[in-house]
Design an enzyme around this catalytic site. Structure first.
Site, PDB file in Angstrom:
ATOM      1  N   GLU A 129       5.156  -2.455   6.341  1.00  0.00           N
ATOM      2  CA  GLU A 129       4.838  -3.794   6.837  1.00  0.00           C
ATOM      3  C   GLU A 129       5.378  -4.836   5.864  1.00  0.00           C
ATOM      4  O   GLU A 129       4.874  -4.987   4.741  1.00  0.00           O
ATOM      5  CB  GLU A 129       3.324  -3.972   7.001  1.00  0.00           C
ATOM      6  CG  GLU A 129       2.999  -5.339   7.593  1.00  0.00           C
ATOM      7  CD  GLU A 129       1.519  -5.623   7.753  1.00  0.00           C
ATOM      8  OE1 GLU A 129       0.708  -4.713   7.606  1.00  0.00           O
ATOM      9  OE2 GLU A 129       1.185  -6.786   8.018  1.00  0.00           O
TER      10      GLU A 129
ATOM     11  N   LYS B  28     -14.538   9.606   8.722  1.00  0.00           N
ATOM     12  CA  LYS B  28     -13.381   9.139   9.501  1.00  0.00           C
ATOM     13  C   LYS B  28     -13.750   8.544  10.857  1.00  0.00           C
ATOM     14  O   LYS B  28     -12.981   8.646  11.809  1.00  0.00           O
ATOM     15  CB  LYS B  28     -12.363  10.278   9.677  1.00  0.00           C
ATOM     16  CG  LYS B  28     -11.887  10.850   8.353  1.00  0.00           C
ATOM     17  CD  LYS B  28     -10.989  12.042   8.512  1.00  0.00           C
ATOM     18  CE  LYS B  28     -10.634  12.607   7.141  1.00  0.00           C
ATOM     19  NZ  LYS B  28      -9.883  13.829   7.182  1.00  0.00           N
TER      20      LYS B  28
ATOM     21  N   ASP C  10      -6.566  10.700   1.587  1.00  0.00           N
ATOM     22  CA  ASP C  10      -6.571  11.030   3.016  1.00  0.00           C
ATOM     23  C   ASP C  10      -6.520   9.709   3.790  1.00  0.00           C
ATOM     24  O   ASP C  10      -7.505   8.962   3.813  1.00  0.00           O
ATOM     25  CB  ASP C  10      -7.849  11.817   3.350  1.00  0.00           C
ATOM     26  CG  ASP C  10      -7.835  12.337   4.777  1.00  0.00           C
ATOM     27  OD1 ASP C  10      -7.103  11.751   5.607  1.00  0.00           O
ATOM     28  OD2 ASP C  10      -8.544  13.312   5.057  1.00  0.00           O
TER      29      ASP C  10
ATOM     30  N   HIS D  32       5.653 -14.289   8.030  1.00  0.00           N
ATOM     31  CA  HIS D  32       5.885 -13.049   8.761  1.00  0.00           C
ATOM     32  C   HIS D  32       7.235 -13.085   9.453  1.00  0.00           C
ATOM     33  O   HIS D  32       7.927 -12.079   9.526  1.00  0.00           O
ATOM     34  CB  HIS D  32       4.761 -12.782   9.769  1.00  0.00           C
ATOM     35  CG  HIS D  32       3.685 -11.920   9.190  1.00  0.00           C
ATOM     36  ND1 HIS D  32       3.605 -10.583   9.422  1.00  0.00           N
ATOM     37  CD2 HIS D  32       2.687 -12.233   8.344  1.00  0.00           C
ATOM     38  CE1 HIS D  32       2.581 -10.084   8.747  1.00  0.00           C
ATOM     39  NE2 HIS D  32       1.997 -11.071   8.090  1.00  0.00           N
TER      40      HIS D  32
END
Ligand code: ADP
Length: 560
Positions: A239, A371, A447, A545
């Site tokens: 990004e 998660k 993770d 951006h």
């Protein structure tokens, strides 16, 4: 199975292609060049014979239509060989004039690639002849031995997952699996690197059935001045803007004297679900487990499974006849899921003696909660709970962040607090904590799926020192990180941990590397929050951006 089906389909289509281009030479089971030589000889011999006979008839004044048996034989042979030669050479010649030039090998490869990658054709309509597949794979060199194994994998005779154990060479197994995959799917993996990864190091720990690895750029934000130490923070991301923005936040923190962090809880959790014949029995077990008098016995049992796992607390939730038991334990420098699971298994075995009517339904009953967004993590914490703060002077807010204290405080109230409340957020009272968490997690071998709860964060901003300066803080109750185990031992991830000075196990004070990493994550989130909030307050977000996060190509397309 699917692969085999696809292959037989492609064979069928190859057969169809072949039958449509049958040549006269195929009728004779001789090599093509011999067949052609034979028909050429016959054709010219017969023409010679017929010319001789023509001259003879003219000399003798015999009418041309009077033919002998040998003349008839010669004429039939002439017609037959003529048809053969026109069929073999004539059609190809005519086609080469009418149809444009056949592409050369390189063009053909390019064309197949374009065709393969084109999203316009539905999969079933994509041409998949054996030739096409060979063209896709032709740039990869394989030895004769490997070729045999690839064929066996394609035909399903050797299971793809068994390659490592069968060959005893992980890199070779990955190369063969990759080649078989390309042939089975008819899709090229060009661009996905094979070389450059130590395949032995991921075996049995990080990834099964590898065919390569994805490249993610790593950028550096910093120095982050945190608790009087400087850190260069590695961030793996695609990004645009993210690293630059975090870097700007680091600069503002640095110029203001640095940030301070406090780690106020450190415990990984696992919650099995057990069932009884009655709700009363479930409630009895809850009282037993939460009784402080039983804690010492339970922790002795739990701790016997690891040198580092230490039981801290047990919290239970009753749902009818079912009980959800949330074990929390410290796990040293490991993130700790394996460690806590082992301790839980030991304890459940012990409890079966005390409560023989207890049925263990699952080692994880989602009250952990791993998660998945869950209020229990947000309220109770999971992994490391950290709060990090800084006071940014008003002139730094103006010069570095290009906004002012009052605007930031107001925007934080409207966006991160009220806006998130309106949205019904669960732990999402921040601008973009997950951006920074994910990028650091990927770079350091954490993770990435635990980004869900690890990104729970409330960002607070208030004016201090008579409204001149900004007090900013991030509170993150569930940072789940480790510096041993899982992906942390891989070469590139461990290089990033090394950069932060937290590589591997801390021998003197086990657990302190993982705790330091958690505070660095929180400090980086603080920097990220400061910078993005400032960009929004100053109305710079879209502009930056467009500059960093859009390729020029896209912008050009939009314009046209
Ligand atoms: P996780 O529980 O995060 O999945 P693992 O159990 O796979 O991690 O890895 C932790 C392993 O590392 C355990 O075998 C543990 O004994 C070992 N270890 C060595 N030093 C440490 C340390 N300082 N902290 C935690 N674990 C350590």
């Amino acid at each position: 199975m699917e692969g085999r089906l696809r292959q037989s389909k492609s064979k069928a289509s190859a057969t169809a292609d072949e039958s449509s281009s049958l040549k006269a030479s195929d009728a004779v089971s001789l090599p093509v060049y011999l067949t052609n030589a034979f028909f050429f000889t016959v054709f010219f011999s017969v023409v010679y014979f017929l010319l001789l006979r023509w001259r003879e008839k003219i000399r003798n004044s015999t009418p041309l239509h009077v033919v002998s048996l040998s003349d008839i034989g010669a004429i039939v042979t002439f017609v037959a060989s003529f048809i053969y030669l026109v069929g073999f050479f004539g059609i190809g010649f005519v086609q080469s004039i009418i149809i444009p030039r056949a592409p050369d090998e390189e063009d053909e490869f390019e064309q197949v690639m374009v065709k393969e990658d084109s999203p316009k054709l539905p999969c079933a309509a994509a041409p998949k002849s054996d030739d096409d597949i060979l063209k896709i794979c032709k740039k990869i060199e394989v030895s004769a031995d490997d070729e045999e194994i690839i064929k066996s994998v394609v035909e399903g005779k050797i299971p793809s997952y068994a390659l490592e154990s069968k060959l005893g060479d992980c890199r070779r197994a990955a190369a063969i699996r990759r080649e078989a995959l390309q042939r089975n799917t008819g899709k090229s993996l060009e661009g996905l690197p094979l070389e450059g990864l130590d395949y032995e190091s991921i075996l049995g720990q990080c990834c099964e059935m590898p065919v390569g690895y994805v490249q993610i750029p790593v950028g550096i934000a910093g120095p982050l001045l945190l608790d009087e130490c400087e850190y260069s923070v590695p961030m793996a991301t695609t990004e645009g803007c993210l690293v630059a923005s975090t870097n700007r936040g680091c600069k503002a923190i640095y110029a203001s004297g640095g940030a301070t962090s406090s780690l106020y809880r450190d415990a990984m959790t696992r919650a099995p679900v057990v069932r009884f014949g009655s709700a009363k029995r479930a409630a009895e077990l809850k009282l037993f487990l939460e009784d402080p008098l039983n804690f010492e016995t339970l922790s002795l049992v739990f701790n016997s499974s690891s040198r580092f796992g230490r039981l801290q607390s047990i919290k239970c939730a009753v749902a009818g006849k079912n009980l959800y038991i949330r074990f929390s334990c410290s796990t040293g420098d490991a993130m700790g899921m394996n460690m806590v699971s082992k301790g839980v298994q030991n304890t459940l075995d012990f409890l079966t003696n005390q409560f023989p009517d207890m049925d263990v339904m699952g080692i994880s009953g989602n009250y952990c909660s791993d998660k998945k967004p869950a209020a229990v993590n947000w309220i109770e914490g999971r992994g490391k709970s950290v709060v990090c703060e800084a006071v940014i002077q008003g002139d730094i807010v103006n010069k570095v962040l290009k906004t002012d204290v009052a605007s930031l405080v107001e925007l934080n109230m409207l966006k991160n607090l009220t806006g998130s409340a309106v949205a019904g957020a669960l732990g999402g009272f921040n601008a973009h904590a997950s951006n920074i968490v994910s990028a650091i997690y990927i770079a350091t071998g954490q993770d990435p799926a635990q980004n869900i709860e690890s990104s729970h964060c409330i960002t607070m901003m208030e004016a201090v020192n008579d409204g001149k300066d900004l007090h900013v803080s991030v509170t993150m109750p569930c940072i789940e990180v480790g510096t041993v185990g899982g992906g942390t031992q891989l070469a590139s991830q461990s290089a990033c941990l090394n950069l932060l000075g937290v590589k591997g196990a801390n021998k003197e004070a086990p657990g302190s590397n993982a705790r330091l990493l958690a505070t660095i994550v929180a400090g980086s989130v603080l920097a990220g929050e400061l910078s993005l909030m400032s960009a929004i307050a100053a109305g710079q977000l879209v502009k930056s951006h467009m500059k960093y996060n859009r390729s020029n190509k896209d912008v050009a397309n939009i314009k046209s």
